[in-house]
Each structure stands twice: as structure tokens, then as C-alpha cells.
Design a protein around this motif. Sequence first.
Motif, PDB file in Angstrom:
ATOM      1  N   PHE A 217       0.902  -1.190   0.149  1.00  0.00           N
ATOM      2  CA  PHE A 217      -0.074  -0.133  -0.133  1.00  0.00           C
ATOM      3  C   PHE A 217       0.880   1.217  -0.003  1.00  0.00           C
ATOM      4  O   PHE A 217       0.533   2.268  -0.894  1.00  0.00           O
TER       5      PHE A 217
ATOM      6  N   THR B  75      -0.455  -0.941  -5.250  1.00  0.00           N
ATOM      7  CA  THR B  75      -1.417  -0.803  -4.112  1.00  0.00           C
ATOM      8  C   THR B  75      -2.849  -1.496  -4.141  1.00  0.00           C
ATOM      9  O   THR B  75      -3.165  -1.940  -3.035  1.00  0.00           O
TER      10      THR B  75
ATOM     11  N   VAL C 113      -4.846   6.368   1.339  1.00  0.00           N
ATOM     12  CA  VAL C 113      -4.126   4.957   1.570  1.00  0.00           C
ATOM     13  C   VAL C 113      -3.287   4.814   2.730  1.00  0.00           C
ATOM     14  O   VAL C 113      -3.348   3.971   3.461  1.00  0.00           O
TER      15      VAL C 113
END
Length: 496
Positions: free
Chosen positions: A85, A122, A198
Motif C-alpha cells: 500500500f 497498491t 491510503v
Amino acid sequence: MNYNNKPTLSFWQIWNMCFGFLGIQFGFALQNGNVSRIFQTLGANVDDIPILWVAAPLTGLIVQPIIGYWSDKTWGKLGRRRPFFLYGAILTTLSLFIMPNSPTLWIAAGMLWIMDASINVTMEPFRALVGDNLPNKQRATGYAMQSFFIGVGAVVASALPWMMTNWFDIANTAPIGQIPDSVKYSFYFGGVILFIAVGWTIVTTKEYSPEQLSQFNQQESQTTQTNITNSVNFTKGGVIFSGLGLLVLATVLGLDLEKELYLLAAGLVSFGVIQFIAAALKAKQHTSGGFYNVVNDVFTMPEAMKQLAWVQFFSWFALFAMWIYSTSAVTSFHYGSTDTSSLAYNNGADWVGILFAAYNGFAAIAALCIPIIVKRVGLKVAHALNLILGALGLASFMFIKDPSLLIWPMIGVGFAWASILSLPYAMLSTSVPSHKMGVYMGIFNFFIVIPQLLAASVLGLILRHFFENQPIYALILGAVSFVLAAVAVLRVKHTQ
């Protein structure tokens, strides 16, 4: 497989776990809604746009299973999925800042490659995280929550260029060959939001260690998978696909056909070569490496994946037809302009951003409605109905002349989009081994990538030879593809 002893998570735990998708969708929506515009502004012809988009699917084809495999094997201070991520968010944010400042067409095409790879780094572990952290009974809720954030994020991101012009008086036109400031500032804002969203998931979400996951899934058996592994004939597959690729290449050269078909030939030959390499590794009993395991998993995927492959193929072919050709279709068919420096073209391109925002907004609403539909008619029928709504939405572009009325077909497209992002994963999730959740999610996305490669290979050719190079017919082909996906999902053998 026994996943039912995993603890049930609260609403806010699921919310935090999925919140990063809001940011990912900012990058994805800005890419889908504006890259064709950037290409045309930098001098690309309409019939060259599909081949320029090929960077995105090729990147996904390579990156998704690799990242899935690595994330399955990773465990460190940040956990299993969260390192990906973080690294993906950093790279995507930088790409969003650079992309609208591309000085030439080839640099823009290269930046699309980098940006799509970064988004995939991601995004794929996010899909696997739902399977890691949630028990069976909450899987559908997790994927629906992701669909909700995808819809909300895409609404804002798709409308950003329009908002920059109409709310903040930032110019949506520029000299020939230059990207308008409204597009540039949209990408900058999107990059910041992506990183923050994120980052929120990274900070607020915990992961189970490999040892904990193993305890949750002690009853999982590897016997069937091992037996299937030994039966795969990679050499035969290599001969078939390499032969088909060489045949296509010879036909293209002999008949002097369009250059896009080289891509199709290269794809077939490459898949054949990959199987030859896997066969050689198998013969030498070098089967513990990542390359062999990923290739083998492609051929030994669960039955549900094989059946859902056709559903995904036709669904995503329709979506890519819409994403690639909506700007050129609306600007030429509804606004009557192909001049990228004209006010009419740029107003039309901005309106496409609003339409994309609209279908994503309707998708957020649909994500709340779909569980109710599923409860009444089941997963397969619900998904088929939503795909038919998407087909009706795309087909209506041909018959609606007033561009302001194009908002209404986006309801159908929104329901199809929300359904595509959730129901196939809900049907698949219980058949995927937990220790291969990441790699199988990456492989499942092959059936997103392959139709995009095909779209890049043949859509331009079809439009030139059968529809006088009119982009509006790409949307009609997308509608037909949605119908085929609806038929395919009804044939899936799935226990409700």
C-alpha cells in the motif's frame, strides 16, 4: 476450507480497511477520464488511442500476479499487504504529478505505464486484504464497502477538471499541444488525496500474521492442488499458443494488415514462451520459485475462476470500450468537434468527466442496493440484471442527441460498474486458498487485462473497417459485450 473462526470485524474496522480505495480510485478515475484527452492534445489520432493505452493492460498483466505472490510471502513491521500500500501510494502520487506535464506523446505513454503499475502495486493487495481479515459472512460486505469508496472517489475525481473550470475559474483550454491547467491541477489534487487515503488504511488497520492465518485455516488441504499440478502439460500449451501467434504474425505480414494486430500475435507467442519456460523448470524439478508457481496457478485455478473468466472478459471489454472512446465519441457525435484546441471539444471532454462522475456516483448508491437485490434473486441473477442495465446505458448514447440527457444512461452503467466490482469477487472468494489469496486475486485480474489488450488490438481496426471510424460505435460494441457477460454469468456453477 474453514474461515468461520475468524473474528467478526465492526463496521468502522471494515470502513478503515477499505478507505484507501477512495484514494486509489482518484488515481484510477483521473487516468481513465483524462489520458485519452492528454494523448489527443499531444497529437495522437483517434485511431491511435487504443494502441497507446496498451501500456496499462501490459503493466497489469505483469505486475498483478507478481505483487500478489510477493504480498502472500511478505511479513514485516508493516505487515503482509500494507508495505505494498505504502510503496504503491508513493509511486502513484509522483506519477499523478508528472503525467499532466508530459511534454511529448511518447513521454505521456510511458507515464501511463508507470502510473498504472504504481496503482496496481497498491490495489491488488487491497483485494487480498478483505479475504485475509474477514470471515466468510462478511466478505460480501467488505467488497461492497470497496465498491462504495470506488464510487465516491471516482465521482469527485472524474468531475475535477469541470470543477476546476466552473468553480475555481481555472482555464480548460490551452495552446495547441499543451495540457489545460484544469487537468493539471486535478492531477495534483488527486495525488494528495490518494496518499492521505491510503495512509489512513495503513495506520488504522491491523493484519493477521501468517501463523494466525494458518491457525484459522487448519482444515485446508493441499492434496487436490498437488495432483492437479502434476497433470499440467505446459509443452503442449506452449506449442499451441506459439503456433497461433506465429500464424497471426504471418497473416498480418502477408496481407499487410493493421499494426495493432502485431500486439495480438506478440501476446499469443509470449504466452507460449512462458509455458515452455514452465515446462523446462518442471522437467528439472525447479518448481519452488515464484515464476513457476504463478504460471502453474494460472492453469490450476479453482473451477469458479474458470467459469467467471468469461464474465469478467466481456464485462471489462465493455468498460474499456467506454473508457477509451467516450471522450472522442461524445465530442464528435454530440458536440460536433474533433479539434482538441476548440472550446466545443474541451466542453465535451469536460462533460465526459461529469458523466464518469455520475456513473460512479450511481455506483455508490448501487453498492447499497445490490445486497438487497442479491437477497431476493441470488448473486448470478443480480449480476446479470445489472450488466443488462449497463448495456442499455451504453446503447442509448447512439439515440440521445442532447448531451445533457446523457446523465440518465449513467444510472445503468453505474449499477453495472458497482456489480462488476463486487459480485464476481463475492462468488470467487470462498474458493480461493488463504495462503494464495494475493496471487489468485492477481490472476483473476488477468481477465480484466486480457480484454483490454484485445480492445487495444482490434477496436480501432473494427471502427475503421466497419463503422467509418466513428467512435460512437465503440460504445455500441460495449453494450453488446455487456449482454454477453450477462449470459455468461447465468452459466456459472456457483452455490448461493
